[in-house]
Scaffold this motif. Sequence first.
Motif, short mmCIF file in Angstrom:
data_model
loop_
_atom_site.label_atom_id
_atom_site.label_comp_id
_atom_site.label_asym_id
_atom_site.label_seq_id
_atom_site.Cartn_x
_atom_site.Cartn_y
_atom_site.Cartn_z
N UNK A 42 39.74 43.51 44.93
CA UNK A 42 39.85 42.95 43.59
C UNK A 42 39.67 44.06 42.55
N UNK A 43 40.58 44.13 41.59
CA UNK A 43 40.50 45.14 40.54
C UNK A 43 39.29 44.94 39.65
N UNK A 44 38.75 43.74 39.64
CA UNK A 44 37.61 43.46 38.76
C UNK A 44 36.26 43.60 39.45
N UNK A 45 36.09 43.02 40.63
CA UNK A 45 34.78 43.08 41.29
C UNK A 45 34.74 44.08 42.44
N UNK A 46 35.89 44.61 42.84
CA UNK A 46 36.02 45.62 43.91
C UNK A 46 35.63 45.11 45.29
N UNK A 47 35.54 43.80 45.47
CA UNK A 47 35.24 43.20 46.76
C UNK A 47 36.57 42.86 47.44
N UNK A 56 43.78 40.96 42.28
CA UNK A 56 42.47 40.61 42.78
C UNK A 56 42.33 39.14 43.02
N UNK A 57 41.08 38.69 43.11
CA UNK A 57 40.81 37.27 43.34
C UNK A 57 41.50 36.44 42.26
N UNK A 58 42.09 35.35 42.66
CA UNK A 58 42.82 34.49 41.73
C UNK A 58 41.95 34.08 40.55
N UNK A 59 40.72 33.66 40.81
CA UNK A 59 39.85 33.21 39.71
C UNK A 59 39.49 34.35 38.77
N UNK A 60 39.23 35.54 39.30
CA UNK A 60 38.88 36.69 38.45
C UNK A 60 40.05 37.10 37.58
N UNK A 61 41.23 37.22 38.19
CA UNK A 61 42.40 37.66 37.45
C UNK A 61 42.82 36.62 36.41
#
Length: 90
Positions: free
Chosen positions: A36-41, A57-62
């Motif tokens: 994920x570009x936001x949380x890096x997990x 990244x994760x659908x919810x984060x993006x």
Amino acid sequence: ASGGESKGLLLCSVCGSIDKGKEPSCAECRRSFVKCALCRVAVRGAYMWCQGCGHGGHLSHMSSWFERYADCPTGCGHRCNVKTDRTMTW
């Protein structure tokens, strides 16, 4: 066969095996190649990515990110969300 054979090969950062990258996870250890570009997990399940720059990244984060911003969260400079209204559908 001059160099083209190595195209698309991925090195797993977990187990060190080389994979052709046909699946989003390593064939040996099954760990995800997508982070994920936001949380890096590592992303498992639903994910979203930009077809312009390839980041995602994760659908919810993006989805949350693009509710507020149009530019890629990685800082690559790509304008991933070209919609100007607030009614986005994914």
